[in-house]
Design an enzyme around this catalytic site. Sequence first.
Site, PDB file in Angstrom:
ATOM      1  N   GLU A 128       1.392   2.086   6.655  1.00 56.37           N
ATOM      2  CA  GLU A 128       1.750   3.113   7.624  1.00 56.37           C
ATOM      3  C   GLU A 128       1.769   4.468   6.918  1.00 56.37           C
ATOM      4  O   GLU A 128       2.310   4.564   5.811  1.00 56.37           O
ATOM      5  CB  GLU A 128       3.136   2.855   8.237  1.00 56.37           C
ATOM      6  N   ALA A 142      11.853   1.804   3.690  1.00 56.39           N
ATOM      7  CA  ALA A 142      11.358   0.442   3.822  1.00 56.39           C
ATOM      8  C   ALA A 142      10.279   0.411   4.894  1.00 56.39           C
ATOM      9  O   ALA A 142      10.102   1.385   5.621  1.00 56.39           O
ATOM     10  CB  ALA A 142      12.486  -0.494   4.219  1.00 56.39           C
ATOM     11  N   MET A 143       9.586  -0.727   4.984  1.00 57.52           N
ATOM     12  CA  MET A 143       8.469  -0.813   5.919  1.00 57.52           C
ATOM     13  C   MET A 143       8.463  -2.164   6.617  1.00 57.52           C
ATOM     14  O   MET A 143       8.586  -3.204   5.973  1.00 57.52           O
ATOM     15  CB  MET A 143       7.164  -0.565   5.146  1.00 57.52           C
ATOM     16  N   GLU A 144       8.284  -2.113   7.936  1.00 60.50           N
ATOM     17  CA  GLU A 144       8.491  -3.274   8.806  1.00 60.50           C
ATOM     18  C   GLU A 144       7.280  -4.199   8.942  1.00 60.50           C
ATOM     19  O   GLU A 144       7.159  -4.898   9.953  1.00 60.50           O
ATOM     20  CB  GLU A 144       8.882  -2.766  10.194  1.00 60.50           C
ATOM     21  N   GLU A 204      14.543  -2.434   9.911  1.00 61.24           N
ATOM     22  CA  GLU A 204      13.220  -3.056   9.758  1.00 61.24           C
ATOM     23  C   GLU A 204      13.142  -4.349  10.557  1.00 61.24           C
ATOM     24  O   GLU A 204      12.120  -4.662  11.153  1.00 61.24           O
ATOM     25  CB  GLU A 204      12.893  -3.314   8.289  1.00 61.24           C
ATOM     26  N   HIS A 246      12.519  -3.615  14.177  1.00 66.67           N
ATOM     27  CA  HIS A 246      11.133  -3.209  14.454  1.00 66.67           C
ATOM     28  C   HIS A 246      10.273  -4.393  14.893  1.00 66.67           C
ATOM     29  O   HIS A 246       9.234  -4.194  15.512  1.00 66.67           O
ATOM     30  CB  HIS A 246      10.498  -2.611  13.194  1.00 66.67           C
TER      31      HIS A 246
HETATM   32  N1  TRP Z   1       8.071   2.733   9.503  1.00 68.50           N
HETATM   33  C1  TRP Z   1       8.989   2.837   8.408  1.00 68.50           C
HETATM   34  C2  TRP Z   1      10.381   2.793   8.984  1.00 68.50           C
HETATM   35  O1  TRP Z   1      10.845   3.707   9.594  1.00 68.50           O
HETATM   36  C3  TRP Z   1       8.888   4.050   7.581  1.00 68.50           C
HETATM   37  C4  TRP Z   1       7.594   4.490   7.019  1.00 68.50           C
HETATM   38  C5  TRP Z   1       6.676   5.257   7.576  1.00 68.50           C
HETATM   39  C6  TRP Z   1       7.197   4.370   5.686  1.00 68.50           C
HETATM   40  N2  TRP Z   1       5.719   5.629   6.680  1.00 68.50           N
HETATM   41  C7  TRP Z   1       6.027   5.104   5.518  1.00 68.50           C
HETATM   42  C8  TRP Z   1       7.736   3.701   4.623  1.00 68.50           C
HETATM   43  C9  TRP Z   1       5.434   5.244   4.285  1.00 68.50           C
HETATM   44  C10 TRP Z   1       7.121   3.824   3.406  1.00 68.50           C
HETATM   45  C11 TRP Z   1       5.990   4.592   3.235  1.00 68.50           C
HETATM   46  O2  TRP Z   1      11.033   1.822   8.905  1.00 68.50           O
HETATM   47 ZN    ZN Z   2      11.428   2.668  11.376  1.00 70.26          ZN
END
Ligand code: TRP
Ligand code: ZN
Length: 887
Positions: free
Chosen positions: A127, A268-270, A304, A307
Amino acid sequence: MRTKNAKTIHLKDYRPPDYLIDEVELVINLQDESTHVTSRLHIRKNPASEAIKPELKLDGEALQLQNIELDDQPLGKEAYQVDERSLTVPNVPERFTLTTQVVIYPQQNTNLEGLYRSGGLYCTQCEAEGFRRITYYLDRPDVMARFSTTITASQTDYPVMLANGNCVDERELEDGRHQVSWKDPFPKPCYLFAMVAGNLQFQQDCYTTCSGREVDLRIYVEPENIDKCGHAMSSLKKAMAWDEAQYGREYDLDIYMIVAVNDFNMGAMENKGLNIFNSKYVLARADTATDSDYQGIEGVIAHEYFHNWTGNRITCRDWFQLSLKEGLTVFRDQEFSSDMGSRGVKRIEDVRLLRNHQFAEDAGPMAHPVRPDSYIEINNFYTVTVYEKGAEVVRMQANLLGPGLFRKATDLYFQRHDGEAVTTDDFVRCMEDASGRDLSQFRLWYSQSGTPVLEVEAEYKVQQSSYRLRFRQHCPDTPGQQNKKPFHIPLEIALLNSEGRELQLQLRNEAEPQGTRRLLELSEADQQFTIVGLDEKPVPSLLRGFSAPVKLRYPATDEELMFLMARDTDPFNRWDASQALAQRTLLNLVADYRAGKTLELAEGLVKAFETALSNETADKALLSEVLQLPGESTLGDQMEVVDVEAIHHVREWLRHALASRLRQRLLAVYQQNGSQSPYDIDPVSIARRRLRNLALDYLMQLHEPEIHKLCFEQFEKADNMTDVMAALSSLANTDCPERDLALAAFEKQWIGEPLVMDKWFAVQANSRLPGTLQRVRALMNHAAFSLRNPNKVRSLIGVFCSMNISAFHKIDGSGYAFLADQVITLDRLNPQIAARMMRIMSRWRRYDDQRQALMHAQFERVLSHSEISKDVYEIASKSLAEAADDQ
Ligand code: TRP
Ligand code: ZN
């Protein structure tokens, strides 16, 4: 334009994709120098496409194309075109497979997007647009495909290899290599793709869902951290149960994996079934993590996890809709944390963040709506507006509908849009359809930027026993937006009598009272409500719970504020009154200081603090919030031109004055709330520590050797990081012999723990003592520091430039030059992080002419570099653009 890629993308240009991808088969071959990625895409023409030409254009960046086949036939050089950002195949059939082979270099990837290395691990971050750095693809969220992923690597170096979904095959290969295959049954956009390879251990648990399915839960970490996963795991199980109970949402795969990595751009990333986390939001042990770290972990783990439904099962049509998933998911994690801890305190923390950062963003050159209209670099739009204001916009809808209808509306949302990529408008339509309400005016919260100002006038008429409230709203101009329409504002109110009792509320046109708390709905620029049947003049409790993200202007007297602070039945408003009173006191002192008068302590505030401190039955968590003075940046926001020195001087002076007047009380609070062993993170223990450490920090203002000793003793004896850090940060601000002893001891003990060293860097960067910038520069050469690690950059450079206000804004311009130096260096390594740092200076017009000139020069310097990223270009150029209204 200085940067060749700086093209603006507009929401109004959205078109459906010309092609769809049903299935993706990836084979990722990890080798010492490079990685080979083979992708086989099952593609068909989109029936909704408006294109005339049968041309396929895939996104791809930093890829070396080795081979390309269409329906298994190699394509000659004339049959396709490749440039720096795309691969175009001009003549494709209605339905076909496209196979590409590319080489990428994760070892050299310092921007932490796509596939990269963090320590000994391989991991991914896709993302928003990172997947195009792994292979050629339609890198947009409205293209959803089923992914299968096969990874091969050395068995000894990378014993664990993970990807989305379920593991379907594992086998040994020759030459000490092995291969693992994963299959994700749920179609998803490529930004949710993830893979990880490395020498990891995992903590395992199991969750039985509401329908009786067993889910395998695993948290993967580097071996030395295996004893720090317990809190993350219990947070995950709580989040899973909460989402079932509150939203009827059940987890949908057989396994849920979390991996902690040290180098990560955000929290963090979902990614579907395989969340990747900044290790800061996973690892905790009583001696390494503070209470607020524990709370952060609980919140981010939940965020996360949530999400999975709000983001993954239902995703965004395009990146302008980012708040569809982020605003909603932040709202959900806020509510979860409220249910796990103290609702009142959680609301205060969230509103403080919103006011300090989002209101500032809304009033500056980067102001944008919750659903932006345009961007140059989407990574720059992961903002407090999209996240936090977006959550407020969801919260207002939840309050307007009430719990029953809001649940009905989210049920409808999940049922209607499961498996789709949708817009914020689709979300609001579900709210409307489930409730029968018309939210067309409410939608302006998504499209208009800026913070509405709500002026309130109140008048009590003795003869009529009536009370008239008049509300006038206006919203300042913001870049690209003038003359805004009035918002639909839900305003919760109550009226209190002189004993603090809530009065029955009956509007003039109503036959009888409708209870004591009401959600008034404002929709006009100027609007009045008359409440009847009141035989004494009430004290109004307005905007209870901060029911809308507005600036409320009500001319309360000091007496009213003190009354509300002590008696309001809404804990949020009790706190808010305390802040208003403290802010008023501080701003008066600033005026006196500027006029050359001697500063005098206002008795009102002392009394209010004294009363609050003497209340034996007070909620200690709330009390700690009340006793904290508004920060320097909050105060600056109230001034026409920020007076950095006056604010700093006066705030320090007031802290000292309060400490010396309340010395005995503070000492008593310190002693009565002594640490209890063993360390526990229940809300009551957290509140005790918070209050005690706040008392200590006030007392440390007094510069008494006895208190320095007390503080150092706490530093040495505490069995938990919360008390250690509280003592250390007080010492770091104090010129005393204990200071260096503590910093040195801490360094020696924790040199091997990166997350703990981040704290060591941060307390020094935030020190109020002179010479801090030199110290920060020196610390950049410390063995534990690295510009390649975002957590380190944030702890040292970020904390100095954004929290240590008076040091950063020193009139010699040294802070500004330092920041620009770092942005220029960082931009070559990691543009996302460089742009985050650049943003710190974006509100430069708020300062005096001399500082403006100094900051302007640094922006010019950054912009004059030829190879500047579009990330930094966007922030720097928009910061310099003529502001519509930057106040
Ligand atoms: N989608 C993630 C969240 O809000 C955050 C996110 C967006 C992210 N871009 C990213 C995390 C780039 C790491 C690197 O939970
Ligand atoms: Zn988020």
